[in-house]
Design an enzyme around this catalytic site. Structure first.
Site, PDB file in Angstrom:
ATOM      1  N   GLU A 145       0.798  -1.491  -0.003  1.00  0.00           N
ATOM      2  CA  GLU A 145      -0.025   0.092  -0.342  1.00  0.00           C
ATOM      3  C   GLU A 145       0.529   0.921  -0.163  1.00  0.00           C
ATOM      4  O   GLU A 145       0.600   2.248   0.472  1.00  0.00           O
ATOM      5  CB  GLU A 145      -0.864   0.230   1.347  1.00  0.00           C
ATOM      6  CG  GLU A 145      -1.959  -0.989   1.177  1.00  0.00           C
ATOM      7  CD  GLU A 145      -2.948  -0.831   0.820  1.00  0.00           C
ATOM      8  OE1 GLU A 145      -3.569  -0.571   0.392  1.00  0.00           O
ATOM      9  OE2 GLU A 145      -4.128  -2.433   0.352  1.00  0.00           O
TER      10      GLU A 145
HETATM   11  C1  LIG Z   1       2.045  -9.614   1.334  1.00  0.00           C
HETATM   12  C2  LIG Z   1       1.615  -8.142   0.423  1.00  0.00           C
HETATM   13  C3  LIG Z   1       1.004  -7.941   0.248  1.00  0.00           C
HETATM   14  C4  LIG Z   1       0.836  -7.867  -1.091  1.00  0.00           C
HETATM   15  N1  LIG Z   1      -1.235  -6.896  -1.406  1.00  0.00           N
HETATM   16  C5  LIG Z   1      -1.191  -6.407  -2.381  1.00  0.00           C
HETATM   17  C6  LIG Z   1      -2.413  -6.800  -2.971  1.00  0.00           C
HETATM   18  O1  LIG Z   1      -3.972  -7.629  -1.841  1.00  0.00           O
HETATM   19  N2  LIG Z   1      -2.971  -5.446  -3.802  1.00  0.00           N
HETATM   20  C7  LIG Z   1      -1.547  -5.058  -4.632  1.00  0.00           C
HETATM   21  O2  LIG Z   1      -1.953  -5.078  -5.703  1.00  0.00           O
HETATM   22  N3  LIG Z   1      -0.470  -5.260  -4.423  1.00  0.00           N
HETATM   23  C8  LIG Z   1      -0.050  -6.144  -3.051  1.00  0.00           C
HETATM   24  N4  LIG Z   1       1.046  -5.735  -2.770  1.00  0.00           N
HETATM   25  C9  LIG Z   1       2.054  -5.278  -3.979  1.00  0.00           C
HETATM   26  C10 LIG Z   1       2.825  -4.149  -2.983  1.00  0.00           C
HETATM   27  O3  LIG Z   1       1.916  -3.240  -3.361  1.00  0.00           O
HETATM   28  C11 LIG Z   1       3.918  -4.085  -3.829  1.00  0.00           C
HETATM   29  O4  LIG Z   1       4.836  -4.742  -3.502  1.00  0.00           O
HETATM   30  C12 LIG Z   1       4.912  -2.331  -3.290  1.00  0.00           C
HETATM   31  O5  LIG Z   1       3.317  -1.585  -3.806  1.00  0.00           O
HETATM   32  C13 LIG Z   1       5.726  -2.441  -4.170  1.00  0.00           C
HETATM   33  O6  LIG Z   1       6.123  -2.566  -5.228  1.00  0.00           O
HETATM   34  P1  LIG Z   1       7.596  -3.737  -4.953  1.00  0.00           P
HETATM   35  O7  LIG Z   1       7.686  -4.876  -4.373  1.00  0.00           O
HETATM   36  O8  LIG Z   1       7.147  -3.836  -7.153  1.00  0.00           O
HETATM   37  O9  LIG Z   1       8.398  -2.799  -5.264  1.00  0.00           O
HETATM   38  P2  LIG Z   1       9.598  -1.873  -6.569  1.00  0.00           P
HETATM   39  O10 LIG Z   1       8.810  -0.907  -6.760  1.00  0.00           O
HETATM   40  O11 LIG Z   1      10.843  -2.374  -7.529  1.00  0.00           O
HETATM   41  O12 LIG Z   1      10.345  -1.157  -5.324  1.00  0.00           O
HETATM   42  C14 LIG Z   1      11.531  -1.389  -4.809  1.00  0.00           C
HETATM   43  C15 LIG Z   1      12.101  -0.236  -3.465  1.00  0.00           C
HETATM   44  O13 LIG Z   1      12.437   0.742  -4.573  1.00  0.00           O
HETATM   45  C16 LIG Z   1      12.152   2.186  -4.290  1.00  0.00           C
HETATM   46  N5  LIG Z   1      11.679   2.787  -5.159  1.00  0.00           N
HETATM   47  C17 LIG Z   1      10.538   2.897  -6.077  1.00  0.00           C
HETATM   48  N6  LIG Z   1      10.355   3.983  -6.913  1.00  0.00           N
HETATM   49  C18 LIG Z   1      10.568   4.409  -6.151  1.00  0.00           C
HETATM   50  C19 LIG Z   1      10.977   6.268  -6.128  1.00  0.00           C
HETATM   51  N7  LIG Z   1      10.260   6.913  -7.478  1.00  0.00           N
HETATM   52  N8  LIG Z   1      11.791   7.119  -5.218  1.00  0.00           N
HETATM   53  C20 LIG Z   1      12.469   5.782  -4.602  1.00  0.00           C
HETATM   54  N9  LIG Z   1      12.583   5.071  -4.287  1.00  0.00           N
HETATM   55  C21 LIG Z   1      11.904   4.110  -5.003  1.00  0.00           C
HETATM   56  C22 LIG Z   1      11.150   1.136  -2.957  1.00  0.00           C
HETATM   57  O14 LIG Z   1      10.502   1.919  -2.262  1.00  0.00           O
HETATM   58  C23 LIG Z   1      11.190   0.022  -2.659  1.00  0.00           C
HETATM   59  O15 LIG Z   1      12.390   0.237  -1.422  1.00  0.00           O
HETATM   60  C24 LIG Z   1       1.715  -6.637  -1.280  1.00  0.00           C
HETATM   61  C25 LIG Z   1       2.965  -7.215  -1.428  1.00  0.00           C
HETATM   62  C26 LIG Z   1       3.066  -7.569  -0.287  1.00  0.00           C
HETATM   63  C27 LIG Z   1       4.544  -8.077  -0.235  1.00  0.00           C
END
Ligand SMILES: Cc1cc2nc3c(=O)[nH]c(=O)nc-3n(C[C@H](O)[C@H](O)[C@H](O)COP(=O)(O)OP(=O)(O)OC[C@H]3O[C@@H](n4cnc5c(N)ncnc54)[C@H](O)[C@@H]3O)c2cc1C
Length: 397
Positions: free
Chosen positions: A374
């Site tokens: 989120e």
């Molecule tokens: C247990 C679990 C349940 C979840 N449930 C849902 C759900 O119900 N529905 C849903 O849609 N998603 C869900 N998610 C997904 C979750 O919302 C995403 O994992 C989250 O938004 C981060 O995306 P990512 O994992 O691709 O990380 P990335 O976006 O790849 O980020 C990796 C790192 O880079 C950083 N980063 C990225 N962009 C920037 C920026 N512009 N500036 C600075 N730092 C940055 C991030 O903060 C992070 O530290 C869930 C995730 C988990 C682990």
């Protein structure tokens, strides 16, 4: 919701929490989905807490609903995550942006526990930046056809219907009509393929279902478009406000439970001839967990009030922006505070604290995800700063 109804709801939540606890502990020890969650939530009529009475729900305002989620959060982030998926980011967008037909089609069944809901925004290559999604939809004579993969979806493997997002397949990316749309998909139809994460592979939340799913030419009836075509990004961002509040409230519950556990243990455990609660450095942990609890409770309440005020004046942009900012602040602060409170509770429990047979270790492992889903810590910090600096200062678009 009037005060008597709010009291009845919170009493039902309390009874649910007491009954779910042993099931949750067994499921956690066996690292499996807690299959008693939905039956018990149905028994206490909690599957429509924030859904309007017109659709069979209990019509809780945000303040009451978040009190309920905070209580549920004490039972574990896995239990609370189920409700966030089903209600805060599942039922909420349907109720807020759905047509009357769509609401009648899904909400009464969701409230009765006949249709578990989820929210599918994230994809393998589109997390913090959902605009990078590659899921697509095509118009057909009877509605739409969707293709794509959604990743890390809470309740994804147990859901009967999921709110999903996709770009138009037949519009070029540089065309202004290339905008995300939102749909409600049914999961028991051809073209839906799901795979749940094995609980053993997860750092925490073993009792919550997290899944990945693919849509292969999945047919969606015309009436299942949420809002209008092109509204998807706005719907996703609006839903995240509701989702972030649910996470913040759940984290408050985690802190409350850590505090209760620490207070009990500090009075029982004796070292160096006295209860460890008489050692000043242990008292420091207790004091800092309490300060974190009080600060988190204040931020969650303030954000809940702002959300109710914004909901009461739907056209007021300033109120909506305030609710958005306060939800981001509450979620950012609460998830850090809960992580630190769980870490302090582990420390007070010493070697036992490190074991998942005890509540502090489970909270520590589970609540870590609240700093990721989120909206990550980083994204929320950038969002908060941009709200203060002005839109033209946004660090990313
Ligand atoms: C247990 C679990 C349940 C979840 N449930 C849902 C759900 O119900 N529905 C849903 O849609 N998603 C869900 N998610 C997904 C979750 O919302 C995403 O994992 C989250 O938004 C981060 O995306 P990512 O994992 O691709 O990380 P990335 O976006 O790849 O980020 C990796 C790192 O880079 C950083 N980063 C990225 N962009 C920037 C920026 N512009 N500036 C600075 N730092 C940055 C991030 O903060 C992070 O530290 C869930 C995730 C988990 C682990």
């Amino acid at each position: 919701m009037n005060p008597a109804e709010a009291q009845r709801l919170l009493a039902d939540v309390e009874a649910f929490c007491q009954e779910i606890r042993p099931h949750e502990e067994f499921a956690y020890a066996e690292r499996r989905y807690n299959d008693q969650l939905v039956p018990l939530a149905r028994k206490y009529n909690l599957l429509g807490m924030n859904v309007a009475p017109t659709y069979g729900g209990r019509g809780a305002d945000t303040v009451t609903y978040l009190q309920a989620l905070a209580r549920i959060g004490r039972e574990g982030t896995g239990v609370r995550t189920f409700f966030s998926g089903h209600l805060s980011i599942g039922a909420y967008p349907i109720q807020t942006w759905g047509s009357e037909t769509l609401k009648q089609k899904y909400l009464p069944r969701a409230v009765r526990g006949e249709c578990i809901l989820a929210f599918g925004l994230t994809e393998p290559e589109a997390g913090s930046n959902p605009r990078q999604m590659t899921s697509t939809y095509r118009r057909t004579a009877h509605g739409y056809v969707l293709n794509g993969v959604k990743y890390l979806i809470s309740n994804g493997g147990i859901a009967d219907a999921i709110v999903v997002f996709a770009y138009p397949a037949d519009v070029a990316p540089n065309d202004p009509r290339y905008r995300i749309s939102a749909f409600v998909i049914d999961t028991h139809v051809p073209g839906f393929e799901v795979e749940s994460f094995t609980p053993q592979a997860k750092l925490g939340l073993p009792t919550s279902n997290t899944a990945m799913f693919a849509m292969h030419d999945l047919a969606v009836p015309e009436e299942n478009l949420l809002g209008r075509e092109g509204d998807g990004f706005r719907i996703a961002m609006g839903t995240l406000v509701s989702g972030r509040l649910s996470v913040a409230a759940g984290c408050l519950g985690v802190i409350e439970d850590c505090l209760a556990e620490v207070l009990r243990y500090a009075k029982e455990r004796v070292q160096h001839g006295k209860e460890i609660g008489r050692h000043q450095l242990v008292q420091e942990h207790i004091a800092l967990i309490e300060v974190a609890r009080a600060a988190t409770a204040a931020l969650v309440h303030q954000a809940a009030v702002a959300k109710d005020q914004a909901a009461a004046q739907p056209g007021d942009v300033a109120l909506a922006q305030r609710a958005d900012l306060l939800a981001a602040q509450a979620k950012f602060f609460a998830s850090q505070a809960a992580w630190e409170a769980a870490d302090r509770a582990v420390q007070v429990f010493g070697g036992r604290g490190w074991s998942t047979l005890y509540r502090p270790a489970r909270h520590l492992a589970d609540v870590r995800v609240c700093r990721i889903y989120e909206g990550t810590d980083e994204i929320l910090k950038l969002k908060i700063a941009a709200a203060l600096l002005g839109k033209e200062w946004e660090a990313f678009h």
